[in-house]
Scaffold this motif. Structure first.
Motif, short mmCIF file in Angstrom:
data_model
loop_
_atom_site.label_atom_id
_atom_site.label_comp_id
_atom_site.label_asym_id
_atom_site.label_seq_id
_atom_site.Cartn_x
_atom_site.Cartn_y
_atom_site.Cartn_z
N LYS A 247 45.93 31.40 42.64
CA LYS A 247 45.18 32.24 41.71
C LYS A 247 45.66 33.68 41.84
O LYS A 247 46.35 34.04 42.80
CB LYS A 247 43.68 32.18 42.01
CG LYS A 247 43.07 30.78 41.82
CD LYS A 247 41.59 30.83 42.17
CE LYS A 247 40.96 29.43 42.00
NZ LYS A 247 39.52 29.44 42.33
N ILE A 248 45.28 34.48 40.82
CA ILE A 248 45.57 35.91 40.89
C ILE A 248 44.44 36.55 41.67
O ILE A 248 43.28 36.51 41.25
CB ILE A 248 45.69 36.52 39.48
CG1 ILE A 248 46.82 35.84 38.68
CG2 ILE A 248 45.93 38.01 39.57
CD1 ILE A 248 46.90 36.29 37.22
N ILE A 249 44.82 37.12 42.82
CA ILE A 249 43.81 37.67 43.72
C ILE A 249 44.12 39.17 43.93
O ILE A 249 45.25 39.54 44.27
CB ILE A 249 43.79 36.94 45.07
CG1 ILE A 249 43.55 35.44 44.85
CG2 ILE A 249 42.75 37.55 45.99
CD1 ILE A 249 43.68 34.63 46.12
N GLY A 250 43.14 40.00 43.74
CA GLY A 250 43.29 41.43 43.99
C GLY A 250 42.50 41.88 45.21
O GLY A 250 41.50 41.27 45.56
N ASN A 251 42.99 42.94 45.82
CA ASN A 251 42.31 43.54 46.99
C ASN A 251 41.59 44.77 46.52
O ASN A 251 42.22 45.74 46.07
CB ASN A 251 43.32 43.90 48.08
CG ASN A 251 42.66 44.29 49.40
OD1 ASN A 251 41.54 44.79 49.42
ND2 ASN A 251 43.36 44.05 50.51
N LYS A 252 40.26 44.71 46.57
CA LYS A 252 39.49 45.81 46.01
C LYS A 252 39.63 47.11 46.82
O LYS A 252 39.33 48.18 46.32
CB LYS A 252 38.02 45.42 45.89
CG LYS A 252 37.32 45.20 47.20
CD LYS A 252 35.86 44.83 46.93
CE LYS A 252 35.10 44.59 48.23
NZ LYS A 252 33.68 44.22 47.97
N ASN A 253 40.14 47.00 48.05
CA ASN A 253 40.35 48.22 48.85
C ASN A 253 41.67 48.90 48.47
O ASN A 253 41.72 50.12 48.32
CB ASN A 253 40.36 47.89 50.34
CG ASN A 253 38.99 47.49 50.86
OD1 ASN A 253 37.95 47.94 50.33
ND2 ASN A 253 38.95 46.62 51.84
N THR B 32 44.56 33.47 51.94
CA THR B 32 46.02 33.62 51.83
C THR B 32 46.37 33.59 50.35
O THR B 32 46.15 32.57 49.66
CB THR B 32 46.74 32.49 52.57
OG1 THR B 32 46.33 32.47 53.93
CG2 THR B 32 48.25 32.68 52.50
N THR B 33 46.93 34.68 49.85
CA THR B 33 47.14 34.84 48.40
C THR B 33 48.15 33.85 47.85
O THR B 33 48.00 33.31 46.74
CB THR B 33 47.60 36.27 48.09
OG1 THR B 33 48.82 36.54 48.79
CG2 THR B 33 46.53 37.26 48.49
N PRO C 125 50.44 33.91 42.29
CA PRO C 125 51.02 32.76 42.99
C PRO C 125 52.56 32.85 42.99
O PRO C 125 53.17 33.27 42.01
CB PRO C 125 50.51 31.56 42.20
CG PRO C 125 49.26 32.03 41.56
CD PRO C 125 49.50 33.48 41.22
N GLY C 126 53.20 32.45 44.06
CA GLY C 126 54.65 32.52 44.19
C GLY C 126 55.15 33.73 44.95
O GLY C 126 56.31 33.77 45.39
N GLN C 127 54.26 34.78 45.08
CA GLN C 127 54.66 35.95 45.88
C GLN C 127 54.45 35.67 47.36
O GLN C 127 53.94 34.63 47.75
CB GLN C 127 53.86 37.19 45.43
CG GLN C 127 54.29 37.76 44.09
CD GLN C 127 53.57 39.08 43.80
OE1 GLN C 127 52.34 39.18 43.96
NE2 GLN C 127 54.35 40.07 43.37
N ALA C 128 54.88 36.61 48.18
CA ALA C 128 54.73 36.46 49.63
C ALA C 128 53.25 36.36 49.98
O ALA C 128 52.39 36.95 49.32
CB ALA C 128 55.37 37.64 50.36
#
Length: 207
Positions: free
Chosen positions: A163-169, A157-158, A176-179
């Motif tokens: 942390k800053i998490i990217g979706n490689k697809n 769950t982002t 952090p703080g976004q939906a």
């Protein structure tokens, strides 16, 4: 033979005797006279014996027989009238039955048409209801899939990771703080800064 005929025969017989006893010219004259006498005698005989006349007999019909014949004639006239009346009644009944049968057939056809229209309306309503149910089920399934995609799919769950998490697809990163966005850990890419994510070709999520 009447007396006139007998007298003629006697007179002409005497004249013939006188003529044939005399000279030649008297004999010729006597022959002519005898012939005329014979013709006259035959005519007289015919006139004296006329042809018999045919007598007709008029039969008088009694008043009783006449009354009986008239009564029989009236009876036959009444029978003929009754037969004609009965025949007319039969014709009228046949016409009435034919008209009633035609009306019944028309009503049956009209009822069949009305029933067919009602059945068509019911079928159309059923089809509309079925399509509405299918559409509602489809929308519900889509909503459920979307909700499942955003809430239950994935084990990361982002918004909660910090942390800053990217979706490689999708090449989208979340901070952090976004939906919250759920993704599989196998697709998660972690960045230290946004600049690092952008440098890797990712873009920031819109929400």
């Amino acid at each position: 033979m009447n007396n006139s005929g007998i007298l003629w025969l006697i007179l002409w017989g005497a004249a013939a005797y006188w003529a044939f006893k005399g000279p030649r010219h008297r004999r010729v004259l006597g022959s002519v006279l005898v012939g005329l006498a014979l013709l006259g005698s035959i005519g007289g005989l015919a006139a004296s014996n006329p042809e018999p006349t045919v007598k007709t007999k008029t039969v008088q019909v009694g008043t009783h027989r006449l009354a009986k014949a008239q009564a029989e004639s009236r009876r036959l006239a009444v029978l003929v009238s009754q037969q004609e009346t009965a025949s007319q009644k039969l014709d009228d009944q046949s016409s009435s039955l034919a008209a009633a049968s035609s009306r019944a057939a028309s009503q049956q056809v009209a009822s069949s048409h009305a029933a067919a229209k009602q059945a068509a309306k019911a079928a159309a309503a059923s089809q509309r209801a079925s399509r509405a149910q299918t559409s509602s089920a489809t929308q519900t399934s889509s909503t459920q899939r979307a909700t499942s995609h955003h809430t239950t799919k994935g084990d990361v769950t982002t918004g909660r990771a910090g942390k800053i998490i990217g979706n490689k697809n999708s090449k989208i990163y979340h901070v952090p703080g976004q939906a919250d966005y759920h993704m599989n850990s196998s697709n998660a890419v972690y960045f230290q800064t946004e600049a690092q994510a952008k440098a890797a070709g990712y873009r920031k999520a819109l929400r």
